[in-house]
Every structure is written in structure tokens, then in C-alpha cells.
Write a protein that holds these residues in place. Structure first.
Motif, PDB file in Angstrom:
ATOM      1  N   ARG A  97       7.152  40.326  12.192  1.00 53.62           N
ATOM      2  CA  ARG A  97       7.838  40.459  13.477  1.00 53.62           C
ATOM      3  C   ARG A  97       8.953  39.433  13.548  1.00 53.62           C
ATOM      4  O   ARG A  97       8.717  38.238  13.347  1.00 53.62           O
ATOM      5  CB  ARG A  97       6.870  40.254  14.638  1.00 53.62           C
ATOM      6  CG  ARG A  97       7.545  40.562  15.984  1.00 53.62           C
ATOM      7  CD  ARG A  97       6.618  40.372  17.135  1.00 53.62           C
ATOM      8  NE  ARG A  97       6.440  38.926  17.311  1.00 53.62           N
ATOM      9  CZ  ARG A  97       5.430  38.384  17.975  1.00 53.62           C
ATOM     10  NH1 ARG A  97       4.493  39.126  18.479  1.00 53.62           N
ATOM     11  NH2 ARG A  97       5.341  37.082  18.099  1.00 53.62           N
ATOM     12  N   GLY A 115      11.388  37.789  16.092  1.00 49.10           N
ATOM     13  CA  GLY A 115      11.469  37.638  17.541  1.00 49.10           C
ATOM     14  C   GLY A 115      12.890  37.588  18.048  1.00 49.10           C
ATOM     15  O   GLY A 115      13.859  37.540  17.291  1.00 49.10           O
ATOM     16  N   ALA A 116      12.975  37.563  19.345  1.00 51.19           N
ATOM     17  CA  ALA A 116      14.275  37.547  20.006  1.00 51.19           C
ATOM     18  C   ALA A 116      14.883  36.152  20.061  1.00 51.19           C
ATOM     19  O   ALA A 116      15.970  35.981  20.584  1.00 51.19           O
ATOM     20  CB  ALA A 116      14.121  38.100  21.420  1.00 51.19           C
ATOM     21  N   ALA A 153       9.198  30.080  21.271  1.00 48.42           N
ATOM     22  CA  ALA A 153       8.486  31.127  20.517  1.00 48.42           C
ATOM     23  C   ALA A 153       8.909  31.077  19.056  1.00 48.42           C
ATOM     24  O   ALA A 153      10.059  30.778  18.752  1.00 48.42           O
ATOM     25  CB  ALA A 153       8.800  32.505  21.098  1.00 48.42           C
ATOM     26  N   PRO A 184      10.345  32.428  15.860  1.00 49.30           N
ATOM     27  CA  PRO A 184      11.239  33.558  15.656  1.00 49.30           C
ATOM     28  C   PRO A 184      10.719  34.564  14.625  1.00 49.30           C
ATOM     29  O   PRO A 184      11.091  35.726  14.667  1.00 49.30           O
ATOM     30  CB  PRO A 184      12.544  32.921  15.196  1.00 49.30           C
ATOM     31  CG  PRO A 184      12.156  31.585  14.676  1.00 49.30           C
ATOM     32  CD  PRO A 184      10.913  31.181  15.405  1.00 49.30           C
ATOM     33  N   PRO A 241       3.147  31.795  11.912  1.00 47.27           N
ATOM     34  CA  PRO A 241       4.548  31.540  12.253  1.00 47.27           C
ATOM     35  C   PRO A 241       5.257  30.870  11.080  1.00 47.27           C
ATOM     36  O   PRO A 241       4.701  29.994  10.427  1.00 47.27           O
ATOM     37  CB  PRO A 241       4.450  30.595  13.453  1.00 47.27           C
ATOM     38  CG  PRO A 241       3.144  29.884  13.254  1.00 47.27           C
ATOM     39  CD  PRO A 241       2.231  30.858  12.546  1.00 47.27           C
ATOM     40  N   ARG A 268      16.014  42.992  13.249  1.00 47.71           N
ATOM     41  CA  ARG A 268      15.171  43.427  14.365  1.00 47.71           C
ATOM     42  C   ARG A 268      14.970  44.936  14.403  1.00 47.71           C
ATOM     43  O   ARG A 268      14.045  45.420  15.034  1.00 47.71           O
ATOM     44  CB  ARG A 268      15.744  42.923  15.684  1.00 47.71           C
ATOM     45  CG  ARG A 268      15.661  41.387  15.693  1.00 47.71           C
ATOM     46  CD  ARG A 268      15.778  40.743  17.006  1.00 47.71           C
ATOM     47  NE  ARG A 268      14.812  41.248  17.944  1.00 47.71           N
ATOM     48  CZ  ARG A 268      15.083  41.422  19.218  1.00 47.71           C
ATOM     49  NH1 ARG A 268      16.271  41.145  19.688  1.00 47.71           N
ATOM     50  NH2 ARG A 268      14.159  41.876  20.023  1.00 47.71           N
ATOM     51  N   ALA A 286       5.395  45.200  17.294  1.00 51.00           N
ATOM     52  CA  ALA A 286       5.374  44.544  15.986  1.00 51.00           C
ATOM     53  C   ALA A 286       5.844  45.531  14.938  1.00 51.00           C
ATOM     54  O   ALA A 286       5.673  46.725  15.066  1.00 51.00           O
ATOM     55  CB  ALA A 286       3.965  44.068  15.665  1.00 51.00           C
TER      56      ALA A 286
END
Length: 151
Positions: free
Chosen positions: A23, A25-26, A31, A33, A85, A101, A141
């Protein structure tokens, strides 16, 4: 590999590690990434535990991030999913991450886990490559686009 114990004989087999999803991320504050979810199949009749995990991710032949961590994670008999992560590489800019993305991208995961087992400490290497769909409307995801090759 066999090792004798006072109660009998321990039979040991290295776990198998496969990529469940990646995944991107934004880039929200606080968070991670990039998250990599690994499915770890422990074929033994007993729980194992990690003492160290190392992982590298590349997407479309570009290094994205890594994880090197001393940690204790329990691996029960059967299949367990671990979400890890990653620390982005210096060249992994937010703009580069945004490019991953959506769409189908080639991934390469290489890693090593140091395990504590009844037969002693074991270092298990794993690697997988393949294609994965990102930004699927069915799931937040990413999920594998098809069979990925393991090496």
C-alpha cells in the motif's frame, strides 16, 4: 534438520514468506507512506518468533524503501499476516510515491528474518517478484494482479 530434546525429536521447516499486498499512502502526516503486508506460513507444529526483520522494496525497478528492525514477533502455526512500514529511500519523493498509487506495477521484495526456534537461531531469506494492481476500487489496499513469481 533434526534436534533431540528430552521429550523426543523436534522437526523443523523454514517458514515461507509471500507478499500479500503493498500500500502506497497519500503521505498524510504521521502515517507510514508505504506498507508491505507479508503472509508468513509456519508449517511447524509450534510457534516461532523473530528477533530481526530486514526488507527491501522496489517498484518498476526503482528502490522505494526498506525496513531493518530488531523486534520480536510471534509466528503461530499456520498463516499469519504481518503489515510492515517501510522507511522511504532518499530518492523516494512524494511525487514518486504518487506515481505508484494507481495502475499495475512490477514489485520486487527481498528480505531476511532471523528466527528463534527450538533447534536454535535460523536466518531465513525470502524474495518475490511479480506484478500488482494499485488503487483497486474493491479494496483500499493493493492486491496482487496475478500470480507473482517467487525466487
Amino acid at each position: 534438520m533434526l534436534a533431540c530434546t528430552p521429550l523426543g525429536v523436534w522437526l523443523y521447516e523454514d517458514p515461507r514468506v509471500t507478499v500479500s499486498r503493498v500500500r502506497v499512502g497519500a503521505g498524510a502526516q504521521g502515517a507510514a507512506p508505504v506498507l508491505v503486508a507479508l503472509d508468513v506460513r509456519n508449517p511447524n507444529d509450534y510457534t516461532l518468533s523473530t528477533s530481526r526483520l530486514e526488507l527491501r522494496l522496489s517498484l518498476d525497478d526503482l528502490p522505494i524503501g526498506r525496513m531493518d528492525r530488531d523486534s520480536s514477533v510471534s509466528l503461530p502455526k499456520g498463516v499469519a499476516t504481518m503489515a510492515l512500514p517501510l522507511v522511504p529511500d532518499r530518492a523516494t519523493t512524494p511525487a514518486r510515491l504518487r506515481a505508484f498509487r494507481t495502475g499495475v506495477h512490477r514489485f520486487v521484495i527481498e528480505g531476511r528474518a532471523t528466527l528463534e526456534t527450538p533447534v536454535g537461531r535460523r536466518r531465513v531469506r525470502f524474495a518475490q517478484e511479480g506484478e500488482m494492481a494499485f488503487g483497486s476500487p474493491a479494496s483500499p489496499a493493493s492486491a496482487p494482479a496475478g500470480p507473482g513469481g517467487s525466487r
